[in-house]
Design a protein around this motif. Structure first.
Motif, short mmCIF file in Angstrom:
data_model
loop_
_atom_site.label_atom_id
_atom_site.label_comp_id
_atom_site.label_asym_id
_atom_site.label_seq_id
_atom_site.Cartn_x
_atom_site.Cartn_y
_atom_site.Cartn_z
N MET A 1 0.40 -1.28 -0.41
CA MET A 1 0.03 0.24 0.33
C MET A 1 1.07 1.26 0.63
O MET A 1 0.56 2.35 -0.69
N VAL A 2 1.86 1.12 0.99
CA VAL A 2 2.20 2.56 0.96
C VAL A 2 3.57 2.76 -0.55
O VAL A 2 3.52 3.70 -1.32
N ASN A 3 3.54 1.52 -1.42
CA ASN A 3 4.23 2.33 -2.43
C ASN A 3 3.17 2.29 -3.34
O ASN A 3 3.72 3.44 -4.14
N LYS A 4 1.58 2.07 -3.37
CA LYS A 4 0.29 2.63 -4.35
C LYS A 4 1.11 4.45 -3.40
O LYS A 4 0.73 5.19 -4.50
N ILE A 5 0.67 4.50 -2.69
CA ILE A 5 0.78 5.93 -1.88
C ILE A 5 2.05 7.13 -3.09
O ILE A 5 1.78 7.83 -3.26
N ASN A 6 3.17 6.35 -2.26
CA ASN A 6 3.85 7.05 -3.33
C ASN A 6 3.89 6.95 -4.74
O ASN A 6 4.94 8.32 -4.66
N ASP A 7 3.78 6.37 -4.90
CA ASP A 7 3.43 6.36 -6.81
C ASP A 7 2.45 7.64 -7.03
O ASP A 7 2.15 8.09 -8.24
N ALA A 8 1.65 7.55 -6.40
CA ALA A 8 0.31 8.49 -6.79
C ALA A 8 0.82 9.46 -6.17
O ALA A 8 0.60 11.18 -7.09
N ASN B 1 4.05 10.75 -6.42
CA ASN B 1 5.20 11.42 -7.19
C ASN B 1 4.59 10.95 -8.30
O ASN B 1 5.13 12.18 -9.80
N THR B 2 3.28 10.81 -9.58
CA THR B 2 3.00 10.95 -10.31
C THR B 2 2.39 12.01 -10.13
O THR B 2 1.86 12.59 -11.60
N LYS B 3 1.49 12.17 -9.62
CA LYS B 3 -0.44 13.18 -9.48
C LYS B 3 -0.06 14.11 -8.44
O LYS B 3 -0.89 14.98 -9.23
N ILE B 4 0.72 14.23 -7.51
CA ILE B 4 0.82 14.75 -6.50
C ILE B 4 1.79 15.87 -7.02
O ILE B 4 1.77 17.48 -6.72
N LYS B 5 3.01 15.63 -6.28
CA LYS B 5 4.11 16.60 -6.56
C LYS B 5 4.19 18.17 -7.86
O LYS B 5 4.64 18.31 -7.24
N LEU C 1 5.60 11.69 2.42
CA LEU C 1 4.23 10.85 3.06
C LEU C 1 5.24 10.57 5.00
O LEU C 1 6.58 10.08 4.78
N VAL C 2 4.28 10.53 5.62
CA VAL C 2 4.82 10.11 7.03
C VAL C 2 4.70 8.80 7.43
O VAL C 2 5.57 8.35 8.10
N GLU C 3 3.99 8.46 7.49
CA GLU C 3 3.05 7.21 7.93
C GLU C 3 1.49 6.80 7.31
O GLU C 3 1.28 7.69 6.83
N VAL C 4 1.69 5.29 7.68
CA VAL C 4 0.45 5.31 7.01
C VAL C 4 -0.07 4.16 7.93
O VAL C 4 0.16 3.60 8.60
N ARG C 5 -1.26 4.23 8.82
CA ARG C 5 -1.58 3.76 10.31
C ARG C 5 -3.61 3.58 10.48
O ARG C 5 -3.46 5.03 9.99
N ASP C 6 -3.56 2.30 10.34
CA ASP C 6 -5.19 1.76 10.03
C ASP C 6 -6.20 3.26 8.98
O ASP C 6 -7.07 3.42 9.25
N GLY C 7 -5.57 2.80 7.68
CA GLY C 7 -6.07 3.60 6.74
C GLY C 7 -5.94 4.74 6.52
O GLY C 7 -6.41 5.78 5.78
N VAL C 8 -5.58 5.41 7.41
CA VAL C 8 -4.68 7.21 7.33
C VAL C 8 -3.79 7.23 6.96
O VAL C 8 -2.62 6.63 7.33
N GLN D 1 -4.51 13.27 6.35
CA GLN D 1 -4.13 14.00 7.20
C GLN D 1 -3.03 14.85 7.47
O GLN D 1 -1.69 13.76 7.03
N LEU D 2 -2.90 16.30 7.36
CA LEU D 2 -1.70 16.63 7.50
C LEU D 2 -0.62 17.09 8.60
O LEU D 2 -1.80 17.48 9.65
N VAL D 3 0.52 17.36 8.99
CA VAL D 3 0.65 16.36 10.33
C VAL D 3 1.49 18.16 9.57
O VAL D 3 3.09 18.01 8.33
N ASP D 4 1.89 18.58 11.19
CA ASP D 4 3.53 19.48 10.81
C ASP D 4 2.99 20.55 9.74
O ASP D 4 4.63 20.51 8.76
N THR D 5 2.34 21.41 9.80
CA THR D 5 2.20 22.29 9.30
C THR D 5 2.52 23.40 8.95
O THR D 5 2.47 24.46 8.17
N ILE D 6 3.89 23.74 10.24
CA ILE D 6 4.18 25.16 10.23
C ILE D 6 5.48 24.44 10.38
O ILE D 6 6.17 23.16 10.61
N SER D 7 6.78 25.27 8.90
CA SER D 7 7.48 24.73 9.15
C SER D 7 8.45 25.07 10.02
O SER D 7 8.36 25.98 11.10
#
Length: 89
Positions: free
Chosen positions: A1-8, A10-14, A26-33, A70-76
């Protein structure tokens, strides 16, 4: 699943974020989040919430295993350090 997320990511968002000098990680995937962090110009941007709702969440929720994003650490880190310096004065 992590590979699917990273592929999306890298190809669609970045590529779209890069047009605005931004990036995403991608920071982490936990319980479908999927927990992501916006980087570069996107970090702390006033439009970050819209970017999350209209781009990142839509793309990642196309992956059946992802229920939420979910967005984490929104402030640099730089912004936090700057704010701390101001408060110390």
């Amino acid at each position: 699943m992590v590979n699917k997320i990273n592929d999306a990511i890298n190809t669609k968002i970045k590529p779209l974020l890069a047009e605005h000098n931004g990036d995403i990680e991608l920071v982490e995937v936990r319980d479908g989040v999927a927990y992501v962090k916006l980087l570069g110009a996107c970090s702390g941007c006033p439009s970050a919430k819209s970017t999350m709702e209209e781009l990142v969440s839509c793309v990642l929720k196309e992956i059946p295993e992802i229920k939420d994003v979910q967005l984490v650490d929104t402030i640099s880190r730089e912004m936090l350090d700057f704010a701390r310096q101001l408060l110390r004065k």
